[in-house]
Write a protein that holds these residues in place. Structure first.
Motif, PDB file in Angstrom:
ATOM      1  N   TRP A 172      12.048   8.191  -3.648  1.00 33.81           N
ATOM      2  CA  TRP A 172      11.390   7.331  -2.673  1.00 33.81           C
ATOM      3  C   TRP A 172      10.439   8.122  -1.785  1.00 33.81           C
ATOM      4  O   TRP A 172      10.738   9.247  -1.374  1.00 33.81           O
ATOM      5  CB  TRP A 172      12.426   6.625  -1.816  1.00 33.81           C
ATOM      6  N   ALA A 173       9.291   7.500  -1.496  1.00 37.16           N
ATOM      7  CA  ALA A 173       8.303   8.051  -0.566  1.00 37.16           C
ATOM      8  C   ALA A 173       8.300   7.201   0.694  1.00 37.16           C
ATOM      9  O   ALA A 173       8.176   5.969   0.625  1.00 37.16           O
ATOM     10  CB  ALA A 173       6.919   8.060  -1.200  1.00 37.16           C
ATOM     11  N   GLN A 174       8.448   7.837   1.844  1.00 31.69           N
ATOM     12  CA  GLN A 174       8.496   7.115   3.109  1.00 31.69           C
ATOM     13  C   GLN A 174       7.127   6.542   3.466  1.00 31.69           C
ATOM     14  O   GLN A 174       6.100   7.190   3.286  1.00 31.69           O
ATOM     15  CB  GLN A 174       8.985   8.031   4.229  1.00 31.69           C
ATOM     16  N   GLY A 175       7.141   5.307   3.989  1.00 35.92           N
ATOM     17  CA  GLY A 175       5.894   4.658   4.400  1.00 35.92           C
ATOM     18  C   GLY A 175       5.791   4.406   5.885  1.00 35.92           C
ATOM     19  O   GLY A 175       4.810   3.843   6.350  1.00 35.92           O
ATOM     20  N   GLY A 176       6.820   4.810   6.649  1.00 35.07           N
ATOM     21  CA  GLY A 176       6.769   4.657   8.091  1.00 35.07           C
ATOM     22  C   GLY A 176       7.247   3.299   8.572  1.00 35.07           C
ATOM     23  O   GLY A 176       7.806   2.491   7.825  1.00 35.07           O
ATOM     24  N   VAL A 177       6.995   3.023   9.838  1.00 33.52           N
ATOM     25  CA  VAL A 177       7.421   1.768  10.457  1.00 33.52           C
ATOM     26  C   VAL A 177       6.587   0.621   9.888  1.00 33.52           C
ATOM     27  O   VAL A 177       5.353   0.678   9.874  1.00 33.52           O
ATOM     28  CB  VAL A 177       7.272   1.823  11.984  1.00 33.52           C
ATOM     29  N   ASP A 178       7.267  -0.428   9.425  1.00 32.20           N
ATOM     30  CA  ASP A 178       6.571  -1.583   8.861  1.00 32.20           C
ATOM     31  C   ASP A 178       6.631  -2.777   9.801  1.00 32.20           C
ATOM     32  O   ASP A 178       5.728  -3.608   9.800  1.00 32.20           O
ATOM     33  CB  ASP A 178       7.186  -1.942   7.506  1.00 32.20           C
ATOM     34  N   LEU A 179       7.696  -2.898  10.570  1.00 34.67           N
ATOM     35  CA  LEU A 179       7.806  -3.958  11.573  1.00 34.67           C
ATOM     36  C   LEU A 179       8.408  -3.346  12.831  1.00 34.67           C
ATOM     37  O   LEU A 179       9.524  -2.816  12.795  1.00 34.67           O
ATOM     38  CB  LEU A 179       8.682  -5.111  11.073  1.00 34.67           C
ATOM     39  N   ASP A 180       7.669  -3.438  13.936  1.00 34.02           N
ATOM     40  CA  ASP A 180       8.099  -2.780  15.165  1.00 34.02           C
ATOM     41  C   ASP A 180       8.783  -3.771  16.094  1.00 34.02           C
ATOM     42  O   ASP A 180       8.748  -4.992  15.879  1.00 34.02           O
ATOM     43  CB  ASP A 180       6.886  -2.147  15.866  1.00 34.02           C
ATOM     44  N   VAL A 181       9.390  -3.235  17.136  1.00 33.63           N
ATOM     45  CA  VAL A 181      10.024  -4.072  18.148  1.00 33.63           C
ATOM     46  C   VAL A 181       8.953  -4.869  18.884  1.00 33.63           C
ATOM     47  O   VAL A 181       7.757  -4.531  18.872  1.00 33.63           O
ATOM     48  CB  VAL A 181      10.827  -3.214  19.142  1.00 33.63           C
ATOM     49  N   GLY A 182       9.386  -5.939  19.521  1.00 39.83           N
ATOM     50  CA  GLY A 182       8.463  -6.744  20.302  1.00 39.83           C
ATOM     51  C   GLY A 182       8.073  -6.070  21.601  1.00 39.83           C
ATOM     52  O   GLY A 182       8.661  -5.052  22.001  1.00 39.83           O
ATOM     53  N   VAL A 183       7.081  -6.628  22.258  1.00 42.97           N
ATOM     54  CA  VAL A 183       6.667  -6.108  23.562  1.00 42.97           C
ATOM     55  C   VAL A 183       7.720  -6.478  24.592  1.00 42.97           C
ATOM     56  O   VAL A 183       8.560  -7.363  24.371  1.00 42.97           O
ATOM     57  CB  VAL A 183       5.282  -6.661  23.966  1.00 42.97           C
ATOM     58  N   ALA A 184       7.701  -5.795  25.717  1.00 43.63           N
ATOM     59  CA  ALA A 184       8.693  -6.011  26.767  1.00 43.63           C
ATOM     60  C   ALA A 184       8.765  -7.485  27.148  1.00 43.63           C
ATOM     61  O   ALA A 184       7.744  -8.152  27.350  1.00 43.63           O
ATOM     62  CB  ALA A 184       8.349  -5.166  27.988  1.00 43.63           C
ATOM     63  N   GLY A 185       9.990  -8.002  27.208  1.00 48.13           N
ATOM     64  CA  GLY A 185      10.206  -9.386  27.568  1.00 48.13           C
ATOM     65  C   GLY A 185      10.419 -10.305  26.386  1.00 48.13           C
ATOM     66  O   GLY A 185      10.899 -11.443  26.558  1.00 48.13           O
ATOM     67  N   GLU A 186      10.061  -9.837  25.165  1.00 45.02           N
ATOM     68  CA  GLU A 186      10.311 -10.645  23.977  1.00 45.02           C
ATOM     69  C   GLU A 186      11.754 -10.467  23.523  1.00 45.02           C
ATOM     70  O   GLU A 186      12.416  -9.475  23.876  1.00 45.02           O
ATOM     71  CB  GLU A 186       9.340 -10.278  22.863  1.00 45.02           C
ATOM     72  N   LEU A 187      12.243 -11.403  22.713  1.00 49.43           N
ATOM     73  CA  LEU A 187      13.655 -11.422  22.350  1.00 49.43           C
ATOM     74  C   LEU A 187      14.035 -10.354  21.341  1.00 49.43           C
ATOM     75  O   LEU A 187      15.216 -10.176  21.042  1.00 49.43           O
ATOM     76  CB  LEU A 187      14.037 -12.798  21.806  1.00 49.43           C
ATOM     77  N   ASP A 188      13.043  -9.634  20.782  1.00 51.34           N
ATOM     78  CA  ASP A 188      13.340  -8.528  19.864  1.00 51.34           C
ATOM     79  C   ASP A 188      12.761  -7.214  20.385  1.00 51.34           C
ATOM     80  O   ASP A 188      12.390  -6.341  19.609  1.00 51.34           O
ATOM     81  CB  ASP A 188      12.824  -8.825  18.460  1.00 51.34           C
ATOM     82  N   ASP A 189      12.720  -7.062  21.718  1.00 53.00           N
ATOM     83  CA  ASP A 189      12.089  -5.874  22.305  1.00 53.00           C
ATOM     84  C   ASP A 189      12.994  -4.650  22.345  1.00 53.00           C
ATOM     85  O   ASP A 189      12.532  -3.547  22.637  1.00 53.00           O
ATOM     86  CB  ASP A 189      11.549  -6.166  23.707  1.00 53.00           C
ATOM     87  N   ALA A 190      14.298  -4.808  22.026  1.00 54.60           N
ATOM     88  CA  ALA A 190      15.228  -3.677  22.098  1.00 54.60           C
ATOM     89  C   ALA A 190      15.626  -3.149  20.724  1.00 54.60           C
ATOM     90  O   ALA A 190      16.328  -2.143  20.628  1.00 54.60           O
ATOM     91  CB  ALA A 190      16.481  -4.068  22.881  1.00 54.60           C
ATOM     92  N   GLY A 191      15.185  -3.810  19.653  1.00 60.76           N
ATOM     93  CA  GLY A 191      15.516  -3.343  18.309  1.00 60.76           C
ATOM     94  C   GLY A 191      15.274  -4.425  17.278  1.00 60.76           C
ATOM     95  O   GLY A 191      15.471  -5.616  17.548  1.00 60.76           O
ATOM     96  N   VAL A 192      14.805  -4.018  16.093  1.00 61.63           N
ATOM     97  CA  VAL A 192      14.681  -4.921  14.937  1.00 61.63           C
ATOM     98  C   VAL A 192      15.395  -4.247  13.775  1.00 61.63           C
ATOM     99  O   VAL A 192      15.242  -3.052  13.547  1.00 61.63           O
ATOM    100  CB  VAL A 192      13.211  -5.238  14.602  1.00 61.63           C
ATOM    101  N   PHE A 193      16.192  -5.024  13.030  1.00 57.96           N
ATOM    102  CA  PHE A 193      17.068  -4.416  12.034  1.00 57.96           C
ATOM    103  C   PHE A 193      17.493  -5.457  11.012  1.00 57.96           C
ATOM    104  O   PHE A 193      17.141  -6.633  11.110  1.00 57.96           O
ATOM    105  CB  PHE A 193      18.286  -3.769  12.710  1.00 57.96           C
ATOM    106  N   CYS A 194      18.234  -5.021   9.996  1.00 57.46           N
ATOM    107  CA  CYS A 194      18.768  -5.891   8.947  1.00 57.46           C
ATOM    108  C   CYS A 194      17.686  -6.717   8.246  1.00 57.46           C
ATOM    109  O   CYS A 194      17.756  -7.951   8.181  1.00 57.46           O
ATOM    110  CB  CYS A 194      19.834  -6.835   9.502  1.00 57.46           C
ATOM    111  N   PRO A 195      16.664  -6.063   7.669  1.00 50.61           N
ATOM    112  CA  PRO A 195      15.601  -6.835   7.018  1.00 50.61           C
ATOM    113  C   PRO A 195      16.034  -7.451   5.692  1.00 50.61           C
ATOM    114  O   PRO A 195      16.780  -6.858   4.925  1.00 50.61           O
ATOM    115  CB  PRO A 195      14.513  -5.779   6.781  1.00 50.61           C
ATOM    116  N   PHE A 196      15.553  -8.652   5.451  1.00 52.78           N
ATOM    117  CA  PHE A 196      15.655  -9.303   4.145  1.00 52.78           C
ATOM    118  C   PHE A 196      14.280  -9.884   3.836  1.00 52.78           C
ATOM    119  O   PHE A 196      13.708 -10.602   4.676  1.00 52.78           O
ATOM    120  CB  PHE A 196      16.693 -10.424   4.140  1.00 52.78           C
TER     121      PHE A 196
END
Length: 320
Positions: free
Chosen positions: A253-277
């Motif tokens: 595997w070759a790493q491609g970096g961050v594909d989906l980042d956390v939301g901006v401050a105040g959004e409901l996903d601003d502290a972490g995004v995980f468990c992708p499907f």
């Protein structure tokens, strides 16, 4: 001798060039940014909430299995949707087996005869965690079949954890990627295969934790139409972000970096995004990513979408 050495170097360079070209080809689907569509399932009384979404498109509708967590416990729940955006919760479908702490992280396949298989993760009270199997005729009423993938012996890369398995079929072979912990609780991603979904052969580590990461988990892999592979997983330094990786063989595997980042401050996903499907809809050329996000207190399930180049569309993901 010098001529042989020169020929060998040329051969190595040619292989490297082909590999780079293939990785460049498979990574074409990462050129378009994800468009976040917002929350699709709220925490709904769970503490800290819901995560580990797994979605199948079936008979014109959508089915989601996910985990509801009241830490340290968790069970598997079910929801349905006509459009993949608005969901109706259908309740508990698989509870934690006796003597274990939780049942989470479902991975579901619909077989050719219409029956279902689910692989899911359970932890015991010694902190060891394994992958289990359940079967069903309707995706709602499940019969537990016991351990599918056990932890390895002391000193092995999965001596403590063999969990968060994601399974797909490829040319009659069941392929599984899963998270492992070794004796030092260091994370790895491992690979296993099966001819029936019950008995599995392990093929070892396919990805170690990238330098600097403090954790990683939930490897989700699709096979692209051109024969290459794409993996999404969560990991990072302190804060979980969804990363992407590419492979020409599903092993290297070759790493491609961050594909989906956390939301901006105040959004409901601003502290972490995980468990992708990722549900790949070959009829529209769209990737639908369902993922869990945290605001630092509660965990919810979200949706993001993006267009995928036709060469990278996969018939596997939306066929179950």
């Amino acid at each position: 001798m010098k001529a042989k050495a020169t020929a060998l170097i040329v051969c190595v360079l040619m292989v490297a060039t082909v590999f780079a070209a293939m990785v460049g080809n498979v990574s074409a689907d990462a050129t378009e940014e994800w468009a976040k569509q917002g929350m699709v399932l709220d925490y709904d009384g769970f503490n800290p909430g819901v995560q580990y979404p797994f979605v199948l498109k079936d008979n014109g509708g959508y089915k989601m299995w996910y985990s509801g967590l009241n830490l340290p416990h968790g069970n598997i729940y079910y929801a349905t949707s006509s459009d993949g955006v608005t969901w109706t919760e259908q309740g508990l479908v698989l509870s934690t087996p006796p003597g274990l702490v939780y049942a989470v992280a479902p991975s579901v396949l619909i077989e050719d005869d219409g029956t279902y298989k689910m692989w899911y993760s359970c932890q015991d009270y010694s902190w060891d965690a394994r992958t289990y199997l359940a079967t069903s005729n309707d995706g709602i009423n499940w019969v537990k079949q016991g351990i599918a993938v056990d932890i390895g012996p002391p000193g092995s890369p999965d001596s403590r954890y063999a969990v968060q398995a994601k399974v797909f079929r490829d040319d009659g072979v069941y392929k599984m990627y899963y998270k492992s912990y070794d004796d030092n609780s260091t994370s790895h991603f491992m690979y296993a295969t099966s001819t029936d979904g019950y008995s599995w052969t392990k093929h070892g580590v396919v990805m170690d934790m990238p330098a600097g990461f403090t954790g990683m988990g939930t490897p989700f892999v699709v096979k692209n139409q051109n024969g290459t592979y794409t993996m999404w997983y969560h990991g990072g330094i302190g804060v979980a972000r969804i990363n992407i990786a590419y492979s020409v063989d599903g092993l290297n595997w070759a790493q491609g970096g961050v594909d989906l980042d956390v939301g901006v401050a105040g959004e409901l996903d601003d502290a972490g995004v995980f468990c992708p499907f990722v549900l790949r809809d070959s009829s529209t050329g769209m990737d639908w990513m369902y993922y869990a996000g945290s605001d630092g207190s509660k965990r919810r399930i979200f949706l993001a979408t993006r267009f995928v180049e036709p060469i990278n569309q996969s018939p596997i993901a939306d066929a179950g």
